[in-house]
Design a protein around this motif. Structure first.
Motif, mmCIF file in Angstrom:
data_model
loop_
_atom_site.group_PDB
_atom_site.id
_atom_site.type_symbol
_atom_site.label_atom_id
_atom_site.label_comp_id
_atom_site.label_asym_id
_atom_site.label_seq_id
_atom_site.Cartn_x
_atom_site.Cartn_y
_atom_site.Cartn_z
ATOM 1 N N SER A 69 8.202 1.855 1.911
ATOM 2 C CA SER A 69 7.148 1.673 0.906
ATOM 3 C C SER A 69 6.553 0.269 0.980
ATOM 4 C CB SER A 69 7.687 1.958 -0.493
ATOM 5 O OG SER A 69 8.700 1.036 -0.804
ATOM 6 N N SER A 70 7.369 -0.748 1.234
ATOM 7 C CA SER A 70 6.837 -2.112 1.274
ATOM 8 C C SER A 70 5.847 -2.257 2.412
ATOM 9 C CB SER A 70 7.935 -3.133 1.543
ATOM 10 O OG SER A 70 8.937 -3.014 0.649
ATOM 11 N N ILE A 71 6.237 -1.764 3.589
ATOM 12 C CA ILE A 71 5.360 -1.956 4.740
ATOM 13 C C ILE A 71 4.055 -1.181 4.562
ATOM 14 C CG2 ILE A 71 5.143 -1.567 7.236
ATOM 15 C CD1 ILE A 71 8.022 -2.255 7.547
ATOM 16 N N VAL A 72 4.154 0.074 4.117
ATOM 17 C CA VAL A 72 2.921 0.855 3.950
ATOM 18 C C VAL A 72 2.042 0.219 2.881
ATOM 19 C CG1 VAL A 72 1.961 3.104 3.348
ATOM 20 C CG2 VAL A 72 4.066 2.985 4.667
ATOM 21 N N SER A 73 2.644 -0.176 1.746
ATOM 22 C CA SER A 73 1.788 -0.698 0.671
ATOM 23 C C SER A 73 1.190 -2.048 1.058
ATOM 24 C CB SER A 73 2.535 -0.762 -0.659
ATOM 25 O OG SER A 73 3.334 -1.898 -0.715
ATOM 26 N N ALA A 74 1.952 -2.884 1.784
ATOM 27 C CA ALA A 74 1.394 -4.190 2.156
ATOM 28 C C ALA A 74 0.269 -4.024 3.182
ATOM 29 C CB ALA A 74 2.495 -5.079 2.730
ATOM 30 N N ILE A 75 0.527 -3.253 4.238
ATOM 31 C CA ILE A 75 -0.492 -3.130 5.288
ATOM 32 C C ILE A 75 -1.672 -2.301 4.786
ATOM 33 C CG2 ILE A 75 -0.949 -2.327 7.643
ATOM 34 C CD1 ILE A 75 1.891 -2.962 8.345
ATOM 35 N N GLY A 76 -1.380 -1.262 3.995
ATOM 36 C CA GLY A 76 -2.451 -0.396 3.493
ATOM 37 C C GLY A 76 -3.416 -1.137 2.595
ATOM 38 N N SER A 77 -2.944 -2.210 1.927
ATOM 39 C CA SER A 77 -3.867 -2.890 1.018
ATOM 40 C C SER A 77 -4.584 -4.075 1.693
ATOM 41 C CB SER A 77 -3.128 -3.348 -0.245
ATOM 42 O OG SER A 77 -1.952 -4.009 0.127
ATOM 43 N N LEU A 78 -4.386 -4.227 2.997
ATOM 44 C CA LEU A 78 -5.114 -5.279 3.728
ATOM 45 C C LEU A 78 -6.114 -4.607 4.662
ATOM 46 C CD1 LEU A 78 -2.035 -7.389 4.859
ATOM 47 C CD2 LEU A 78 -3.740 -8.123 3.189
ATOM 48 N N ASP A 79 -7.199 -5.329 4.989
ATOM 49 C CA ASP A 79 -8.073 -4.668 5.971
ATOM 50 C C ASP A 79 -7.487 -4.863 7.370
ATOM 51 O OD1 ASP A 79 -9.692 -6.415 7.768
ATOM 52 O OD2 ASP A 79 -10.206 -7.376 5.864
ATOM 53 N N LEU A 80 -7.954 -4.008 8.275
ATOM 54 C CA LEU A 80 -7.278 -3.890 9.572
ATOM 55 C C LEU A 80 -7.223 -5.213 10.341
ATOM 56 C CD1 LEU A 80 -5.844 -1.852 11.228
ATOM 57 C CD2 LEU A 80 -7.998 -1.212 12.300
ATOM 58 N N SER A 81 -8.365 -5.942 10.351
ATOM 59 C CA SER A 81 -8.358 -7.161 11.178
ATOM 60 C C SER A 81 -7.426 -8.212 10.555
ATOM 61 C CB SER A 81 -9.770 -7.708 11.345
ATOM 62 O OG SER A 81 -10.193 -8.284 10.145
ATOM 63 N N LEU A 82 -7.378 -8.232 9.206
ATOM 64 C CA LEU A 82 -6.493 -9.206 8.554
ATOM 65 C C LEU A 82 -5.026 -8.850 8.798
ATOM 66 C CD1 LEU A 82 -6.069 -11.671 6.881
ATOM 67 C CD2 LEU A 82 -6.543 -10.380 4.808
ATOM 68 N N SER A 83 -4.694 -7.554 8.671
ATOM 69 C CA SER A 83 -3.284 -7.205 8.905
ATOM 70 C C SER A 83 -2.926 -7.449 10.369
ATOM 71 C CB SER A 83 -2.943 -5.781 8.460
ATOM 72 O OG SER A 83 -3.801 -4.868 9.026
ATOM 73 N N GLY A 84 -3.901 -7.279 11.261
ATOM 74 C CA GLY A 84 -3.658 -7.568 12.679
ATOM 75 C C GLY A 84 -3.316 -9.040 12.869
ATOM 76 N N ARG A 85 -4.107 -9.904 12.185
ATOM 77 C CA ARG A 85 -3.851 -11.348 12.339
ATOM 78 C C ARG A 85 -2.495 -11.734 11.742
ATOM 79 N NH1 ARG A 85 -9.070 -13.267 9.911
ATOM 80 N NH2 ARG A 85 -9.690 -11.141 10.285
ATOM 81 N N LEU A 215 -1.599 5.454 -1.030
ATOM 82 C CA LEU A 215 -1.323 4.024 -1.153
ATOM 83 C C LEU A 215 -0.731 3.718 -2.533
ATOM 84 C CD1 LEU A 215 -1.529 1.246 0.087
ATOM 85 C CD2 LEU A 215 -3.862 1.057 -0.758
ATOM 86 N N ASP A 216 -1.306 4.348 -3.572
ATOM 87 C CA ASP A 216 -0.774 4.138 -4.934
ATOM 88 C C ASP A 216 0.671 4.599 -5.012
ATOM 89 O OD1 ASP A 216 -3.108 3.076 -5.790
ATOM 90 O OD2 ASP A 216 -3.878 4.920 -6.687
ATOM 91 N N PHE A 217 0.963 5.708 -4.352
ATOM 92 C CA PHE A 217 2.331 6.230 -4.362
ATOM 93 C C PHE A 217 3.299 5.202 -3.760
ATOM 94 C CE2 PHE A 217 5.586 8.185 -1.644
ATOM 95 C CZ PHE A 217 6.386 8.774 -2.613
ATOM 96 N N PHE A 218 2.939 4.669 -2.583
ATOM 97 C CA PHE A 218 3.841 3.706 -1.932
ATOM 98 C C PHE A 218 3.921 2.396 -2.716
ATOM 99 C CE2 PHE A 218 3.313 6.470 1.849
ATOM 100 C CZ PHE A 218 4.652 6.681 2.098
ATOM 101 N N ASN A 219 2.779 1.995 -3.333
ATOM 102 C CA ASN A 219 2.812 0.791 -4.187
ATOM 103 C C ASN A 219 3.806 0.984 -5.324
ATOM 104 O OD1 ASN A 219 0.981 -0.850 -2.977
ATOM 105 N ND2 ASN A 219 -0.783 -0.073 -4.100
ATOM 106 N N ALA A 220 3.712 2.148 -5.966
ATOM 107 C CA ALA A 220 4.579 2.407 -7.122
ATOM 108 C C ALA A 220 6.037 2.504 -6.683
ATOM 109 C CB ALA A 220 4.145 3.692 -7.811
ATOM 110 N N LEU A 221 6.262 3.137 -5.519
ATOM 111 C CA LEU A 221 7.643 3.275 -5.034
ATOM 112 C C LEU A 221 8.238 1.898 -4.749
ATOM 113 C CD1 LEU A 221 9.891 5.167 -4.126
ATOM 114 C CD2 LEU A 221 8.854 5.258 -1.863
ATOM 115 N N SER A 222 7.428 1.040 -4.123
ATOM 116 C CA SER A 222 7.975 -0.276 -3.782
ATOM 117 C C SER A 222 8.240 -1.089 -5.062
ATOM 118 C CB SER A 222 7.054 -0.943 -2.767
ATOM 119 O OG SER A 222 6.609 -2.161 -3.158
ATOM 120 N N GLU A 223 7.342 -0.966 -6.065
ATOM 121 C CA GLU A 223 7.598 -1.661 -7.343
ATOM 122 C C GLU A 223 8.874 -1.136 -7.999
ATOM 123 O OE1 GLU A 223 6.393 -4.351 -8.473
ATOM 124 O OE2 GLU A 223 5.041 -4.344 -6.760
#
Ligand code: ASP
Length: 471
Positions: A69-85, A215-223
């Motif tokens: 859940s942490s990885i999906v929620s963190a990467i899912g809430s960033l745009d692709l080029s930013l998460s790439g960097r 994304l909301d599901f994984f955010n909530a799970l990680s919280e």
């Protein structure tokens, strides 16, 4: 604030950490008091360890949902080029620190030469790893596990190549001529799940509105996992007390070990201290222009738990909780730390290099430059492949030994002190992951602020548009 108030707030902020440190000390005292010359049976030790075991089991139950859940929620809430960097920055950092750790370990062990004092050390074949495996198979298994064919299975098992000697095998038969088969075992395939989490996070981020519910599901799970962590963390003082006490009761043959393995132990310990407080501090300073000691102080709870549990995976929930309490952006910590806990083990890499060269010294094997290069490459791979569980490094050591032609059973030469070194190297492993989150956050601050500003602007425009339509 008056002096007294400041003192009170300092105590209450650090209460848990002080209690956990107290727990380690209490464990040492309890362990030695109970030991008192007596040989404790496995069953008796199990009883003493029981409360600690419960604590470990609680932490372990959080790992799987938390990593995904942490990885999906963190990467899912960033745009692709930013998460790439961000991803690239973390990988550069992890690669640099691991290479530095291996080089430092090799320099120390070749100058101190602890192996010349390892008289009387005997390998105990009965305690050697039962699985016989070649270096190339270990590396291929590592790559195979990146792509689990079945995610449910990956939660409980990972792929392993099995080699069995053919019926007509002799002592001379090479492992490359053994019959080859495959099996699943050895616990969770964390690497496969991390990679799947990254891919799912990228996909959810790209899906925009459609991916929002997921994304909301994984955010909530990680919280939710973090809330449970906040409860479990209060058990750490008691948990580590009994884990450490049980470990002390399990120690055998102390005096002879100090003689033959003392210098080896000190070499690894010196390497870990120099790496943890020297190399990592320099890298931290170069990347952030700040000294890391305040940050390290705030991470004490994490480091003590790592020492108490000897497992970077089990410490992961506490590391993430600590990052939250230090105000590190959760999009960074939940992305960088779980990946680090899985693949970045500087302490383990340093120890693998020192131990392999130490054993070669005990065996009076002269190592050429190409042997040393081979050791540094396999020690790095072995640290990536080691699971974040107690003494996983000892298992992957076989691969490093094989590169210089040493037999599997030689890992037993260092067995006697491995439990303690494991605790120190796990502490460095976890410290390096936590520092990574702070460094990557500092380096990505401008981009994160920009992304937030753009998001805020988009939301405001959408709201204004909706109001217009309503009017
Ligand atoms: N116990 C270590 C960890 O969990 C791995 C090892 O070096 O054995 O990080």
């Amino acid at each position: 604030m008056s002096k007294q108030k400041r003192w009170k707030s300092c105590v209450s902020e650090n209460l848990l950490m002080m209690m956990t440190v107290g727990g380690v000390l209490a464990g040492v005292v309890l362990g030695f008091a109970l030991k008192n010359g007596k040989d404790w049976s496995k069953r008796e030790i199990m009883y003493i360890q029981f409360p600690g075991d419960l604590f470990l089991r609680m932490l372990k139950s959080l790992i799987l949902p938390l990593i995904l859940s942490s990885i999906v929620s963190a990467i899912g809430s960033l745009d692709l080029s930013l998460s790439g960097r961000i991803g690239r920055r973390s990988i550069y950092y992890y690669a640099t620190t691991t290479v530095c750790a291996v080089i430092l370990g090799m320099i120390l062990v070749t100058t101190i030469r602890p192996g010349l004092h390892g008289h009387g050390l005997e390998a105990d074949a009965s305690k050697a790893p039962k699985r016989s495996i070649t270096t190339i198979d270990t590396l291929l298994d590592l790559v195979r596990n990146i792509f689990p064919p079945n995610l449910v299975q990956a939660c409980i098992a990972q792929y392993r190549t099995e080699l069995t000697p053919p019926a007509n095998a002799t002592n001379e038969t090479s492992k490359y001529d053994y019959d080859i088969s495959s099996s699943y075992g050895d616990g969770t395939n964390t690497l496969g799940l991390v990679v799947f989490g990254i891919i799912l996070g990228i996909t959810v981020g790209k899906m925009g509105e459609q991916g929002k519910p997921l994304l909301d599901f994984f955010n909530a799970l990680s919280e939710a996992m973090m809330i449970i962590t906040n409860w479990v963390i209060w058990l750490s003082p008691v948990g580590v007390t009994f884990l450490v006490a049980a470990q002390i009761l399990d120690i055998k043959e102390f005096g002879s070990v100090v003689q033959s393995l003392g210098l080896y132990f000190l070499t690894v310990l010196l390497g870990l201290i120099l790496h943890g407080f020297g190399t990592l501090s320099i890298i931290f300073f170069v990347c952030t222009r700040e000294l890391p000691f305040r940050a390290i102080g705030k991470m004490s709870q994490v480091m003590v738990t790592a020492f108490g549990t000897a497992s970077s995976s089990a410490t992961l929930p506490i590391t993430l909780q600590c990052m939250d309490s230090m105000g590190v952006d959760s999009r960074i910590s939940r992305f960088v730390v779980p990946i680090g806990a899985t693949i970045n083990m500087d302490g383990t890499a340093l120890y693998e290099a020192v131990a392999a060269i130490f054993i070669a010294q005990v065996r009076h094997i002269d190592l050429s430059i190409s042997d040393l290069i081979g050791i540094s490459i396999t020690a790095t791979a072995a640290s990536i492949g080691a699971a974040g569980i107690p003494q996983a490094g000892l298992v992957t050591m076989v691969m490093v030994l094989n590169t210089v032609g040493l037999p599997d059973k030689d890992v037993t030469l260092i067995l006697a002190v491995d439990w303690l070194l494991d605790r120190f190297r796990t502490t460095v492993n976890v410290m390096c992951d936590a520092l990574a989150a702070i460094i990557v956050e500092k380096m990505s601050k401008g981009e994160l602020d920009n992304a937030d500003a753009v998001e805020g602007l988009q939301e405001a425009t959408e709201l204004a548009h909706l109001r217009k339509v309503d009017d």
